[in-house]
Design a protein around this motif. Structure first.
Motif, PDB file in Angstrom:
ATOM      1  N   ASP A   1       0.688  -1.591   0.018  1.00 57.95           N
ATOM      2  CA  ASP A   1       0.227   0.090   0.091  1.00 57.95           C
ATOM      3  C   ASP A   1       0.749   1.262  -0.305  1.00 57.95           C
TER       4      ASP A   1
ATOM      5  N   LEU B   1      -5.321  12.808   7.106  1.00 63.66           N
ATOM      6  CA  LEU B   1      -4.834  11.543   7.494  1.00 63.66           C
ATOM      7  C   LEU B   1      -4.180  10.056   6.559  1.00 63.66           C
ATOM      8  N   PHE B   2      -4.358  10.698   5.654  1.00 60.88           N
ATOM      9  CA  PHE B   2      -4.113  10.062   4.259  1.00 60.88           C
ATOM     10  C   PHE B   2      -2.699  10.452   4.010  1.00 60.88           C
TER      11      PHE B   2
ATOM     12  N   GLU C   1      -0.514   9.594   6.269  1.00 56.56           N
ATOM     13  CA  GLU C   1      -0.206   8.542   7.236  1.00 56.56           C
ATOM     14  C   GLU C   1      -0.116   7.645   7.393  1.00 56.56           C
ATOM     15  N   VAL C   2      -0.145   7.386   5.705  1.00 55.62           N
ATOM     16  CA  VAL C   2      -0.507   6.015   4.838  1.00 55.62           C
ATOM     17  C   VAL C   2       1.317   4.767   4.851  1.00 55.62           C
TER      18      VAL C   2
ATOM     19  N   MET D   1       0.966   3.691  11.971  1.00 53.78           N
ATOM     20  CA  MET D   1      -0.224   2.906  11.263  1.00 53.78           C
ATOM     21  C   MET D   1       0.377   1.478  11.569  1.00 53.78           C
TER      22      MET D   1
END
Lengths: 226, 226
Positions: free
Chosen positions: A150, A196-197, A199-200, A205
DNA sequence: ACCTGAACACCGTTCAAGT
DNA sequence: ACCTGAACACCGTTCAAGT
């Protein structure tokens, strides 16, 4: 005529393959380009590896081997599991495209099997069925591989959207984010606006997901014990 | 000249694409073969879809759409999550190669975003941070996709090893299984001899993994509450 | 608006032939 | 034992040209 008469061995084909993966990614990787890098002709590679797939299998196995060597098994089983998976992650991060390689490789190479065995050993004394142990290990392995995958995809997409205006993929994405026809709250949009994206793929996470799975396994063992 | 003057629309390109995936799998899928199936020339497809990748994105989005339609959200959040992921799995099982499609697709298509949003909504009232909710959903989605992917790979490998003797890949696999140079018990071998590998992809394993993750999320919420 | 023919720039892999 | 040249059977995609 090869520069400096360098010997072509399996080892330096593998080294060049990592280099090429680093440079152009797995999507554009080709046997011809690999041959160019080694200053040989593409068919020569087939004397050393019977196919592109088998070369990839070998690379995947190298990742498993390094993860095994870096593993230190200490503490309670939860800690052992946590540290081991974290090590696997760091090794995947080190070798370019290794998540993809592991994903498209069936675990038949020896070191990959040893890796799975080591994970199973950590769980072996738990009061759960073999089937459950197997599921747990599959869960953990899938998690770490998918996580790094991802991250890679995210980077690739971000890079592709970099130099685009509102008409590009970014614009389309933002638009559908705003217009999601959902009943109830648009949670995705809220999270996007909270950045927050970004932080992917972050360490934070990673730890959370890993903690979830290990806590779940722990719970499974607790239930069996009753 | 097309048979029966059938109209080429996006809808029946998509239908033919599913058919082709069913017949030959995603590895051998090509725009030329898809065109053959529709009795048109390959370049014609590019009037309807700007690339093979965008066709695949559309297919992935269809899977998300159907999962969304089939979802019924009832009961406690654990139950909702469990049922929803089970529905996603059954939809993935229904469409050929859909796990691969979802895996190589970045979730930017509208229905995929709505799907993620629905999962996030289920968790929205839990006393955990947005970041943790996001991790949880990513964990669940990766789990179900990777699960069906493994199943597909397993079938492919089994089919390929079917008609091979001891010299083939099966023999190599069995040999390295016996000779694993591991400290401690050879757990993998034990599990193989107990026919546990045949269970890969079974409903039972799916449920176990799913239960692990949901129990883990539950634990996360419990810890926050203190 | 929708489709085709021809072409471009690639692939993975095989195999006879060279050294 | 190790490498090459030439070839086979493919790809995804573009684009001028047709209807």
């Amino acid at each position: 005529m090869r520069i400096k008469n360098m010997q072509i061995t399996e080892q330096n084909i593998i080294k060049a393959a990592w280099e090429l993966l680093e440079q152009i990614g797995i999507e554009d990787f080709s046997m011809r380009k690999l041959a160019d890098l080694l200053h040989i002709q593409a068919p020569s590679l087939y004397w050393h590896f019977k196919s592109k797939q088998s070369l990839f299998q070998t690379l995947a196995n190298e990742v498993a081997k390094e993860a095994l060597q870096s593993a230190k098994l200490e503490g309670e089983w939860e800690e052992q599991l946590y540290d081991f998976v974290a090590v696997i992650r760091s090794v995947i991060g080190k070798y370019p495209c290794s998540a993809q390689l592991l994903m498209r490789t069936v675990p038949s190479e020896p070191d990959y099997l040893v890796l799975i065995n080591s994970l199973l050993q950590i769980l072996d004394h738990l009061p759960v069925s073999d089937s459950d142990k197997f599921s747990s290990v599959a869960c953990l392995l899938n998690y770490v591989i998918a996580f790094e995958l991802d991250k890679y995809e995210q980077r690739r997409v971000n890079a592709a959207m970099k130099d685009e205006g509102d008409g590009g993929a970014q614009g389309v994405f933002l638009q559908s984010l705003e217009n999601l026809s959902v009943e109830g709250p648009n949670v995705v949009r809220r999270m996007y606006h909270d950045h927050l994206f970004r932080e992917v793929g972050s360490d934070n996470m990673f730890r959370t997901g890993l903690k979830i799975i290990i806590a779940g396994i722990s719970q499974l063992a607790r239930e069996q014990q009753l």
